[in-house]
Design an enzyme around this catalytic site. Structure first.
Site, PDB file in Angstrom:
ATOM      1  N   HIS A  13       2.806   0.394  -2.204  1.00 13.60           N
ATOM      2  CA  HIS A  13       1.417   0.245  -2.701  1.00 13.60           C
ATOM      3  C   HIS A  13       0.749  -0.921  -1.981  1.00 13.60           C
ATOM      4  CE1 HIS A  13      -1.523   0.302  -6.281  1.00 13.60           C
ATOM      5  NE2 HIS A  13      -2.009  -0.565  -5.406  1.00 13.60           N
ATOM      6  N   HIS A  15      -3.149  -2.318   0.026  1.00 15.98           N
ATOM      7  CA  HIS A  15      -4.543  -2.141   0.466  1.00 15.98           C
ATOM      8  C   HIS A  15      -4.677  -2.787   1.840  1.00 15.98           C
ATOM      9  CE1 HIS A  15      -5.882  -1.047  -3.644  1.00 15.98           C
ATOM     10  NE2 HIS A  15      -4.839  -1.794  -3.982  1.00 15.98           N
ATOM     11  N   LYS A  98      -4.109   9.120  -5.724  1.00 15.61           N
ATOM     12  CA  LYS A  98      -4.264   7.926  -6.558  1.00 15.61           C
ATOM     13  C   LYS A  98      -5.308   8.155  -7.634  1.00 15.61           C
ATOM     14  CE  LYS A  98      -3.913   3.646  -7.888  1.00 15.61           C
ATOM     15  NZ  LYS A  98      -4.064   2.410  -7.148  1.00 15.61           N
ATOM     16  N   HIS A 135      -3.366   3.964 -11.641  1.00 14.83           N
ATOM     17  CA  HIS A 135      -3.823   2.638 -12.082  1.00 14.83           C
ATOM     18  C   HIS A 135      -3.963   2.765 -13.591  1.00 14.83           C
ATOM     19  CE1 HIS A 135      -6.004  -1.283 -11.545  1.00 14.83           C
ATOM     20  NE2 HIS A 135      -6.227  -0.980 -12.816  1.00 14.83           N
ATOM     21  N   HIS A 173       1.875  -1.028 -10.186  1.00 14.04           N
ATOM     22  CA  HIS A 173       1.756  -2.461 -10.505  1.00 14.04           C
ATOM     23  C   HIS A 173       1.820  -2.741 -12.006  1.00 14.04           C
ATOM     24  CE1 HIS A 173      -2.357  -1.058 -10.922  1.00 14.04           C
ATOM     25  NE2 HIS A 173      -2.593  -1.079  -9.627  1.00 14.04           N
ATOM     26  N   ASP A 246       0.872  -4.292  -3.907  1.00  9.61           N
ATOM     27  CA  ASP A 246      -0.552  -4.323  -4.279  1.00  9.61           C
ATOM     28  C   ASP A 246      -1.274  -5.466  -3.572  1.00  9.61           C
ATOM     29  OD1 ASP A 246      -2.856  -3.356  -5.405  1.00  9.61           O
ATOM     30  OD2 ASP A 246      -2.601  -4.400  -7.307  1.00  9.61           O
TER      31      ASP A 246
HETATM   32  O1  DOR Z   1      -6.366  -6.639  -7.977  1.00 15.12           O
HETATM   33  C1  DOR Z   1      -6.603  -5.529  -7.524  1.00 15.12           C
HETATM   34  N1  DOR Z   1      -7.209  -5.373  -6.323  1.00 15.12           N
HETATM   35  N2  DOR Z   1      -6.290  -4.457  -8.246  1.00 15.12           N
HETATM   36  C2  DOR Z   1      -6.647  -3.228  -7.882  1.00 15.12           C
HETATM   37  O2  DOR Z   1      -6.371  -2.307  -8.604  1.00 15.12           O
HETATM   38  C3  DOR Z   1      -7.455  -3.001  -6.653  1.00 15.12           C
HETATM   39  C4  DOR Z   1      -7.289  -4.089  -5.703  1.00 15.12           C
HETATM   40  C5  DOR Z   1      -8.304  -4.082  -4.586  1.00 15.12           C
HETATM   41  O3  DOR Z   1      -8.530  -3.030  -3.981  1.00 15.12           O
HETATM   42  O4  DOR Z   1      -8.891  -5.128  -4.319  1.00 15.12           O
HETATM   43 ZN    ZN Z   2      -3.789  -1.604  -5.764  1.00 15.81          ZN
END
Ligand code: DOR
Ligand code: ZN
Length: 342
Positions: A13, A15, A98, A135, A173, A246
């Site tokens: 997981h 980004h 997702k 989520h 998470h 995450d």
């Molecule tokens: O803290 C987070 N940031 N939680 C999420 O679910 C998304 C993520 C983000 O994309 O910045």
């Molecule tokens: Zn995330």
């Protein structure tokens, strides 16, 4: 133990954003992991197989030469995602879909307003054997922000699990004892990822000596009793729990802001942070299963070839990394960690 060699791990997981940001964060993830499950919450979100393939190519173009790294792509579930797109996505190598409840987090405006609206698409997902990554937070204004995950499990996840008994579900998470207990007692179609920051910190971190925006993420950090339950789950050798950082980069000026963005940036030192947490629990021998075996096993993918080595050595994290025109501050910026990769 001063040295720990693991089968090459994966991040289930992460980004990585898009555009110039890729050139900061993709090299960090690719230096630590063999593969990573790439979150689709771009603006606009990744909702088609073709978009996922194009995004994958942009990510691969940011992998430094000499590193082997495989991005595992996902689609973003909306109320309108057609079942056919699941079939196309599967054929294009997309590994999962997702679910963001609308309004739950960063770029979730296009997310699901009501699970029932997605049932035809979830049937396709179940049929194709692709995991649904969840989520797990409700967003109702009358639910306390610290209770959002537990209420989601009771009101959304339990009915979803009942309606789709063979759908692979990863509760992403997880942050509470409630979630750890739910997943531990669930059947083999249910798993969870756990971040390094939720293993290392409780909610006091957000408020110690003033408000500390770099500790703000969603789901938000919880009380110490919950952190301890997550540490027990991660170090239990139960294959339902595996690594998902995450890691969620935001420019520093948008985190240090009147309405600061949610997300902790951990990609550059992910394995070191997990090693720190497992070491504190005297469970370094459990790290390999969590980081390298249980994720691919759940997704039905082969485990990686090759290894990485962590060594006990003090080193200091940088204060920031250049991030497009801005700065990116990692979690624990300027602090000393006691494990080092490589
Ligand atoms: O803290 C987070 N940031 N939680 C999420 O679910 C998304 C993520 C983000 O994309 O910045
Ligand atoms: Zn995330």
């Amino acid at each position: 133990m001063d040295e720990l060699t693991l089968t090459k791990p994966d991040d289930w997981h992460v980004h990585v954003r898009d555009g110039a940001a890729l050139h900061t964060v993709v090299p960090h993830t690719a230096a630590q992991f063999g593969r990573a499950v790439i979150m689709p919450n771009l603006r606009p979100p990744i909702t088609t197989a073709a978009q996922a393939q194009a995004y994958r190519a942009r990510i691969l173009a940011a992998v430094p030469s000499g590193l082997r790294f495989e991005p595992l792509m996902t689609l973003y579930l909306t109320d309108l995602l057609p079942p056919d797109e699941i079939v196309r996505a599967k054929a294009a190598g997309v590994v999962a879909v997702k679910l963001y409840p609308a309004g739950a987090t960063t770029n979730s405006e296009a997310g699901v307003t009501e699970l029932r609206k997605t049932y035809k698409t979830l049937e396709a997902l179940q049929r194709e054997g692709m995991p649904l990554l969840v989520h797990g937070e409700v967003v109702a204004a009358d639910i306390d922000v610290f209770d959002r995950e537990a209420v989601f499990i009771d009101t959304q996840l339990i009915p979803l699990r009942r309606d789709f008994p063979e759908l692979k579900i990863v509760l992403e998470h997880i942050t509470t004892r409630d979630a750890a207990q739910y997943v531990a007692q669930a059947d083999a179609f249910t798993a969870a990822t756990i971040t390094a920051h939720h293993l290392l910190y409780n909610r006091n971190a957000i408020f110690s000596g003033g408000i500390r925006p770099h500790y703000y993420c969603l789901p938000v950090l919880k009380r110490e009793a919950h952190r301890l339950a997550l540490v027990r789950a991660a170090t239990s050798a139960n294959p339902k729990f595996f690594l998902g950082t995450d890691s969620a980069p935001h420019p520093a000026h948008l985190k240090e802001h009147a309405s600061g963005c949610a997300g902790c940036y951990t990609a550059a030192s992910a394995l070191e942070l997990y090693a720190q947490a497992f070491d504190a629990a005297a469970a370094l021998d459990k790290l390999e299963g969590f980081a390298s075996f249980f994720g691919p096993d759940f997704y039905g993918l082969a485990r990686n070839q090759g290894t990485v080595t962590l060594r006990r050595a003090n080193w200091t994290l940088p204060q920031s990394y250049p991030f497009d025109q801005a700065q990116l501050k990692p979690l624990c910026a300027g602090e000393t960690l006691s494990w080092k990769l490589g």
